[in-house]
Design an enzyme around this catalytic site. Structure first.
Site, mmCIF file in Angstrom:
data_model
loop_
_atom_site.group_PDB
_atom_site.id
_atom_site.type_symbol
_atom_site.label_atom_id
_atom_site.label_comp_id
_atom_site.label_asym_id
_atom_site.label_seq_id
_atom_site.Cartn_x
_atom_site.Cartn_y
_atom_site.Cartn_z
ATOM 1 N N TYR A 179 0.812 -1.215 0.000
ATOM 2 C CA TYR A 179 0.000 0.000 0.000
ATOM 3 C C TYR A 179 0.848 1.268 0.000
ATOM 4 O O TYR A 179 0.372 2.339 -0.389
ATOM 5 C CB TYR A 179 -0.935 0.025 1.206
ATOM 6 C CG TYR A 179 -2.039 -1.011 1.177
ATOM 7 C CD1 TYR A 179 -2.305 -1.751 0.036
ATOM 8 C CD2 TYR A 179 -2.809 -1.262 2.299
ATOM 9 C CE1 TYR A 179 -3.305 -2.703 0.014
ATOM 10 C CE2 TYR A 179 -3.813 -2.213 2.295
ATOM 11 C CZ TYR A 179 -4.057 -2.933 1.141
ATOM 12 O OH TYR A 179 -5.055 -3.876 1.128
ATOM 13 N N LYS A 194 3.622 -15.403 2.387
ATOM 14 C CA LYS A 194 3.587 -16.164 1.132
ATOM 15 C C LYS A 194 5.025 -16.444 0.708
ATOM 16 O O LYS A 194 5.463 -16.140 -0.392
ATOM 17 C CB LYS A 194 2.821 -15.384 0.053
ATOM 18 C CG LYS A 194 2.432 -16.203 -1.179
ATOM 19 C CD LYS A 194 1.508 -17.364 -0.884
ATOM 20 C CE LYS A 194 1.124 -18.059 -2.196
ATOM 21 N NZ LYS A 194 0.433 -19.341 -1.948
ATOM 22 N N ASP A 234 -2.926 -18.160 1.689
ATOM 23 C CA ASP A 234 -4.072 -18.834 1.094
ATOM 24 C C ASP A 234 -4.596 -19.929 2.020
ATOM 25 O O ASP A 234 -5.810 -20.112 2.179
ATOM 26 C CB ASP A 234 -3.734 -19.388 -0.288
ATOM 27 C CG ASP A 234 -2.382 -20.081 -0.353
ATOM 28 O OD1 ASP A 234 -1.611 -20.006 0.613
ATOM 29 O OD2 ASP A 234 -2.099 -20.699 -1.400
ATOM 30 N N ASP A 249 -5.261 -6.971 5.757
ATOM 31 C CA ASP A 249 -6.481 -6.304 5.324
ATOM 32 C C ASP A 249 -7.540 -7.337 4.948
ATOM 33 O O ASP A 249 -8.699 -7.264 5.367
ATOM 34 C CB ASP A 249 -6.158 -5.403 4.129
ATOM 35 C CG ASP A 249 -7.265 -4.401 3.824
ATOM 36 O OD1 ASP A 249 -8.312 -4.435 4.487
ATOM 37 O OD2 ASP A 249 -7.081 -3.594 2.897
ATOM 38 N N ASP A 294 -10.898 -8.847 7.602
ATOM 39 C CA ASP A 294 -12.292 -8.712 7.177
ATOM 40 C C ASP A 294 -12.972 -10.074 7.086
ATOM 41 O O ASP A 294 -14.165 -10.211 7.385
ATOM 42 C CB ASP A 294 -12.373 -7.993 5.836
ATOM 43 C CG ASP A 294 -12.262 -6.480 5.974
ATOM 44 O OD1 ASP A 294 -12.126 -6.010 7.114
ATOM 45 O OD2 ASP A 294 -12.305 -5.774 4.955
#
Length: 358
Positions: free
Chosen positions: A141, A192, A224, A248, A252
């Site tokens: 970001y 990852k 994942d 993020d 959620d």
């Protein structure tokens, strides 16, 4: 010593839920000796309308001077035509960056009264209590270079850079290890590393820190798989630490395990314990001004403020208990409503919490 709290209601349902949180703070000040001073400042779309930018200098100065910030929500379709750098969300991103709010704490706790409204079966989520620690000021970001242009073939091309240095990783890692030590003693680091170089560095640094915390069980999981495990067996997690992008998404996803995103608070902390406290949900402009928004997430954000910045865990427990008592009484806002309970407006739910604190 008086604590200075800046209230930034923002847009959409932000002002109406923040009013209820302020009522809670006022009750704690009048009845429980909380020594605070409240101030309010513009941010997001409301600031664009009034000042032409999402984080005016006066608001940033007030945020820097405050001991803690209570934040509502920002954004909405009214400002979709703004250039990206002047959209409401950019005000929040800049606030996090300017204040060095690098550690985002997102608890996912299922109140037993709401087990039946979770997206998963009761036996899978009953007793759920996860803390997700998300790095907030680095990663993709904020990484440079980023942008959009036409490539050599004349096609539009966009690019972002995921980057972390070991200092940024160590900082969030130590925060997560300390939180895990105060909880169940288990920390899962999500990355990852089988694909991304930046994730391999992340894992290496986490392992190095872990050798200093021999009382903490450190495990690693690819993002994942972590997403799958959150919906398959979420109670295997106690404390989770991960980077900005992965955090993020995962936080959620965890939010929906609790029955409603309207129940979830968060804290964004700097290195000295100063924090910005906000509900996880967005501005919900479709219900703004209707007195139907759930104020419990922002009220529980007040509890986090009491625990982490104001160092009043006793009052944090009172607020959390008051929320539990309101749910025990059968009060439900629209997002957590079922046929057998009493529907409550935003003000009625907030008022019930205040009554229980008096």
């Amino acid at each position: 010593m008086t604590a200075r709290i800046l209230v930034m209601p923002g847009d959409g349902v932000g002002p109406e839920i923040c009013r209820e949180a302020v009522r809670v703070l006022d009750a704690l000040a009048s009845d429980h000796g909380l020594d605070i001073e409240l101030e309010e400042a513009l941010v997001g779309g409301a600031a664009i309308d009034a000042e032409g930018e999402p984080l005016p200098p006066a608001s940033l100065d007030a945020a820097r001077a405050a001991d803690a910030i209570l934040f509502g929500s920002i954004g909405g379709p009214a400002w979709d035509d703004q250039p990206r750098e002047n959209r409401p969300e950019s005000g929040l991103l800049r606030l996090r960056s300017e204040l060095g709010l690098f550690a985002n704490l997102r608890p996912a706790i299922l109140y037993p009264q709401l087990a039946h409204v979770s997206a998963l079966k009761r036996d899978i989520v009953s007793g759920l209590d996860i803390m997700i620690v998300r790095e907030l000021t680095g990663g993709i970001y904020f990484g440079k270079p980023s942008g959009m242009h036409k490539n050599a073939n004349g096609k539009r091309e966009a690019f972002n850079t995921m980057r972390y240095d070991e200092g940024e990783i160590e900082r969030i890692g130590r925060t997560a290890f300390d939180i895990a030590r105060a909880r169940g003693g288990r920390l899962c680091s999500v990355d990852k590393a089988n694909v991304l170089d930046v994730s391999q560095l992340w894992r290496d640094v986490m392992n190095e820190i872990g050798r200093e915390y021999d009382d903490i069980e450190l495990t690693h999981m690819y993002v994942d798989n972590a997403a799958m495990q959150l919906v398959r067996a979420p109670k295997q997690f106690d404390t989770v630490v991960t980077g900005n992008l992965f955090g993020d998404v995962l936080s959620d996803a965890a939010a929906m395990l609790t029955g409603s995103i309207g129940m979830l608070p968060s804290a964004s902390m700097d290195a000295n314990g100063k924090g910005l406290y906000e509900p996880v949900h967005g501005s919900a402009p479709d219900i703004a001004g209707q007195d139907v928004a759930n104020p419990l997430a922002v009220i529980l954000s007040v509890a986090m403020m009491l625990r982490y910045t104001l160092k009043r865990p006793d009052l944090a427990k009172k607020v959390e208990s008051a929320v539990g008592y309101a749910l025990d009484r059968g009060l439900r806002t629209r997002d957590i409503m079922d046929d057998e309970k009493q529907i409550a407006s935003t003000q009625e739910m907030g008022g019930a919490i205040v009554d229980m604190l008096r």
